[in-house]
Design a protein around this motif. Structure first.
Motif, PDB file in Angstrom:
ATOM      1  N   LEU A   1       0.783  -1.236   0.000  1.00 25.77           N
ATOM      2  CA  LEU A   1       0.000   0.000   0.000  1.00 25.77           C
ATOM      3  C   LEU A   1       0.819   1.293   0.000  1.00 25.77           C
ATOM      4  N   PRO A   2       1.946   1.381   0.710  1.00 19.35           N
ATOM      5  CA  PRO A   2       2.682   2.648   0.666  1.00 19.35           C
ATOM      6  C   PRO A   2       3.148   3.031  -0.728  1.00 19.35           C
ATOM      7  N   PHE A   3       3.320   2.046  -1.604  1.00 15.94           N
ATOM      8  CA  PHE A   3       3.807   2.271  -2.964  1.00 15.94           C
ATOM      9  C   PHE A   3       2.666   2.326  -3.985  1.00 15.94           C
ATOM     10  N   ALA A   4       1.435   2.162  -3.518  1.00 16.96           N
ATOM     11  CA  ALA A   4       0.304   2.068  -4.442  1.00 16.96           C
ATOM     12  C   ALA A   4      -0.791   3.043  -3.995  1.00 16.96           C
ATOM     13  N   ARG A   5      -1.820   2.545  -3.319  1.00 14.75           N
ATOM     14  CA  ARG A   5      -2.948   3.397  -2.963  1.00 14.75           C
ATOM     15  C   ARG A   5      -2.555   4.670  -2.218  1.00 14.75           C
ATOM     16  N   ASN A   6      -1.610   4.589  -1.286  1.00 19.95           N
ATOM     17  CA  ASN A   6      -1.267   5.748  -0.469  1.00 19.95           C
ATOM     18  C   ASN A   6      -0.526   6.828  -1.253  1.00 19.95           C
ATOM     19  N   ILE A   7       0.005   6.477  -2.444  1.00 16.00           N
ATOM     20  CA  ILE A   7       0.625   7.499  -3.300  1.00 16.00           C
ATOM     21  C   ILE A   7      -0.427   8.516  -3.736  1.00 16.00           C
ATOM     22  N   GLY A   8      -1.652   8.059  -3.943  1.00 17.79           N
ATOM     23  CA  GLY A   8      -2.698   8.948  -4.446  1.00 17.79           C
ATOM     24  C   GLY A   8      -3.203   9.956  -3.445  1.00 17.79           C
ATOM     25  N   GLY A   9      -3.126   9.624  -2.153  1.00 16.96           N
ATOM     26  CA  GLY A   9      -3.651  10.545  -1.152  1.00 16.96           C
ATOM     27  C   GLY A   9      -3.898   9.856   0.167  1.00 16.96           C
ATOM     28  N   PRO A  10      -4.500  10.577   1.129  1.00 19.71           N
ATOM     29  CA  PRO A  10      -4.742  10.029   2.462  1.00 19.71           C
ATOM     30  C   PRO A  10      -5.494   8.704   2.398  1.00 19.71           C
ATOM     31  N   MET A  11      -5.249   7.859   3.397  1.00 17.30           N
ATOM     32  CA  MET A  11      -5.774   6.496   3.359  1.00 17.30           C
ATOM     33  C   MET A  11      -6.216   6.089   4.766  1.00 17.30           C
ATOM     34  N   ASP A  12      -7.514   6.025   4.981  1.00 17.63           N
ATOM     35  CA  ASP A  12      -8.057   5.632   6.279  1.00 17.63           C
ATOM     36  C   ASP A  12      -7.959   4.108   6.396  1.00 17.63           C
ATOM     37  N   TYR A  13      -7.072   3.646   7.279  1.00 19.00           N
ATOM     38  CA  TYR A  13      -6.733   2.222   7.295  1.00 19.00           C
ATOM     39  C   TYR A  13      -7.007   1.533   8.630  1.00 19.00           C
ATOM     40  N   THR A  14      -7.616   2.237   9.604  1.00 20.19           N
ATOM     41  CA  THR A  14      -8.120   1.641  10.846  1.00 20.19           C
ATOM     42  C   THR A  14      -7.164   0.623  11.476  1.00 20.19           C
ATOM     43  N   ILE A  15      -6.193   1.143  12.218  1.00 18.26           N
ATOM     44  CA  ILE A  15      -5.167   0.298  12.835  1.00 18.26           C
ATOM     45  C   ILE A  15      -5.788  -0.615  13.892  1.00 18.26           C
ATOM     46  N   CYS A  16      -5.461  -1.890  13.818  1.00 12.12           N
ATOM     47  CA  CYS A  16      -6.043  -2.915  14.689  1.00 12.12           C
ATOM     48  C   CYS A  16      -4.976  -3.428  15.664  1.00 12.12           C
TER      49      CYS A  16
END
Length: 641
Positions: free
Chosen positions: A473-488
């Motif tokens: 994800l850091p190299f893909a979706r998160n490149i586009g912008g903020p990413m709500d990923y709900t840390i568990c």
């Protein structure tokens, strides 16, 4: 600092209609360049990155390079109208400009306190030979990547049916394909699996952001920015062209949840969204170059942003008692918000009245108690309960609500793009933060409406994905912008170690960070059993400076972010144990105390791997050995003095 802008001056102003249209777009003067064949290259100010646009036999092409290596080979450009007209297949060049900009700007919040905005831009005006309609193409080259967009120049209206845009990759390229919040699948560009149903867009389609890895060692991520009054773009494999992806303008909302819209009618002059390719010479560099998407977006549209506060959030169970306990937990643990999620006003898929809490929640009591403790309250809403955003958001503001989290946002069509922007704008009118969940994809508008503080658009952590997914994800979706990923943190269903979950708070850029997902305050009633709590207590969600220290997509990542004089370093690995050697050369002078939260001796499952805490003194000359268990990670606080 003011930007330097140096337009070319190779002729006199020409073409009254073109001039009027470009002035309406704020483009400025244009200059004559009558030509059937031509080529122009925009080069980043550091000389490393370039985008070339050419006109050959009336057809438009583009290509991009980084340090001499091909990022995108010769590829098509153009638009298609609903009447069959195509712009970019039989055109003549009429006017052009070129200049460079070298400036900086300060976002309200972000990965860095200051963003460099430095590029060379070329603009061509063209005339379609068959219709005499005027259109333009704008290309930019940044040190961080390239971008281009189309402009319809004449005054009137146009109905856009699609683009001719393609991306031709060199042999050996792999792309990380994902659709509708699925897992990422690395495949050749021509091998994207066919997906869709009778009510959705169907075919070999993948969502943006889309990351490509190259045999040359380069990495790039295709994104879009400044999407307004325009459909969301997907990319499609092209039959018989194994290295090619073609732009596909969505006709359905994602997952088929809304009306079909096969074309988009716009008032012209009109500029499409930017097609951006963020480029890294290394995988780590790609992560640091993500601000290209923001640079392409319109500046902030809000005069007053003083009320916009990023922060950490705790989700409460749906009772008054749990809300009050959540407030106390937020105060104790350094959080800024609590949230009531789906169900607070009734079953979300059948309840259309989001103005009345269920009897179990005394909302005024909870909001009042939270306000007295300096904690904001965020409320979840399904769009089926938003018949009038203005009145609903005004009501929430009158209650003292701090923000709204919208669920089941499935964008795709022109109408849904406009709806999403309208929600963000209306929320801003009532001084509400907004977080949009489910299948919505970033396009830089957190710069334009900074109250639009986060979004999902990803296979989320609440699904307990693999460690490999997490380090993709850091190299893909998160490149586009903020990413709500709900840390568990501390969930037995995690397929990763607790240190891996902790590291997410530094590795991912998520300015509204939901922590302790699935947890209740009572789970942490004995803090000594949870050594990671001080890390989450201290870590902010926005930054003065960010540095990606190491990384390889799907393998591992290490990111350091600074707030004030304190650095927070997060490292994560996939299912392979590994040790990274991380030079701390980014530190300032003097000594720092490193508080290290590391994987202990691996347990029978990743979740059962304990967190081992240690401290040591380090300086900028120290090389830190970051050891991680399988599916593990490490979190390090570097405090000055």
């Amino acid at each position: 600092m003011p930007g330097r802008q140096e337009p070319s001056r190779r002729g006199v102003l020409k073409g009254a209609a073109v001039t009027a249209a470009t002035a309406a777009l704020g483009i400025g003067s244009t200059y004559p360049a009558e030509a059937a064949d031509a080529s122009v290259t925009a080069t980043s100010l550091d000389g490393a990155t370039s985008i070339t646009m050419s006109l050959t036999g009336g057809s438009l092409q583009w290509s991009a390079r980084r340090n001499g290596a091909t990022v995108v080979a010769s590829s098509a450009m153009g638009l298609r109208l609903s009447d069959g007209t195509t712009f970019g297949t039989d055109a003549v060049l009429t006017n052009y400009q070129h200049w460079h900009v070298d400036t900086t700007w300060n976002p309200l919040y972000g990965r860095n306190a200051t963003v460099s905005d430095a590029y060379q831009e070329m603009r061509w005006n063209l005339r379609d030979n068959r219709t005499s309609i005027n259109f333009g193409v704008q290309i930019r080259a940044y040190a961080t990547g390239i971008a281009f967009r189309y402009v319809l120049l004449d005054s009137g209206t146009a109905t856009i049916a699609g683009e001719l845009t393609t991306f031709v990759f060199p042999d050996g390229t792999l792309v990380y394909s994902a659709r509708d919040e699925d897992d990422y699948n690395p495949v050749a560009p021509g091998s994207i699996p066919s997906t869709g149903t009778s009510s959705t867009d169907t075919g070999p389609l993948t969502d943006l952001p889309l990351t490509a890895t190259y045999s040359s060692g380069l990495i790039a991520c295709v994104c879009e920015s400044a999407r307004a009054n325009y459909p969301r773009t997907m990319l499609s494999s092209v039959s018989g062209q194994p290295n090619t992806l073609a732009a596909y303008l969505m006709r359905h909302t994602a997952r088929g949840s809304g009306p079909v819209q096969t074309t988009s009618t716009v008032t012209t002059p009109f500029a499409t969204s930017w097609r951006a390719v963020v480029i890294g010479s290394t995988h780590a560099e790609l992560v640091d170059n993500a601000e290209l998407v923001l640079n392409l977006a319109p500046p902030a549209a809000l005069a007053d942003t003083s009320w916009i506060k990023p922060g950490k959030v705790f989700r409460c169970n749906l009772t008054t008692r749990d809300g009050l306990a959540g407030v106390d937990f937020a105060v104790a643990r350094g959080l800024q918000y609590i949230e009531y999620d789906s169900g607070w006003y009734g079953p979300e898929h059948t309840s259309t009245d989001a103005t009345q809490p269920i009897p179990a929640i005394d909302m005024p009591k909870v909001i009042s108690y939270a306000a007295g403790k300096g904690i904001g309250v965020i409320l979840y809403v399904n769009p089926m309960a938003i018949s009038s955003p203005d009145s609903l958001f005004a009501l929430y503001r009158s209650w003292g609500v701090a923000g709204v989290k919208l669920g089941f946002i499935n964008d795709g069509t022109q109408a849904m793009t406009n709806q999403i922007i309208a929600w963000a704008r209306t929320a801003a009118t009532h001084k509400l933060l907004i977080d949009m969940h489910d299948d919505v994809r970033p396009f830089g508008y957190e710069r334009t409406y900074p109250n639009w503080i986060s979004m999902e658009g990803v296979r989320g952590n609440e699904h307990f994905p693999t460690a490999t997914h997490n380090v993709t994800l850091p190299f893909a979706r998160n490149i586009g912008g903020p990413m709500d990923y709900t840390i568990c943190y501390g969930q037995s269903r995690d397929r990763t170690t607790n240190a891996h979950q902790m590291a997410m708070a530094a590795v991912y850029y998520q300015p509204l960070n939901f922590l302790y997902w699935y947890s209740t305050p009572s789970q942490y009633s004995t803090p000594s059993n949870w050594p990671g709590l001080p890390w989450f207590d201290a870590i902010p969600t926005v930054w003065d400076q960010s540095r990606t220290l190491a990384g390889s997509i799907g393998e591992y990542i290490a990111v350091a972010r600074r707030s004030g004089t304190t650095w927070y370093l997060g490292a994560m690995t996939n299912e392979t144990a590994r040790t990274l050697s991380i030079p701390l050369s980014f530190l300032g002078s003097g000594t720092y105390t490193a508080t290290i939260y590391a994987d202990g001796t691996p347990g029978s499952s990743p979740y059962q791997t304990p967190v081992a805490v240690s401290t040591r003194t380090v300086t900028s000359s120290t090389t830190l050995r970051v050891a991680m268990a399988p599916a593990g990670g490490q979190a390090v606080v570097l405090s000055h003095g």
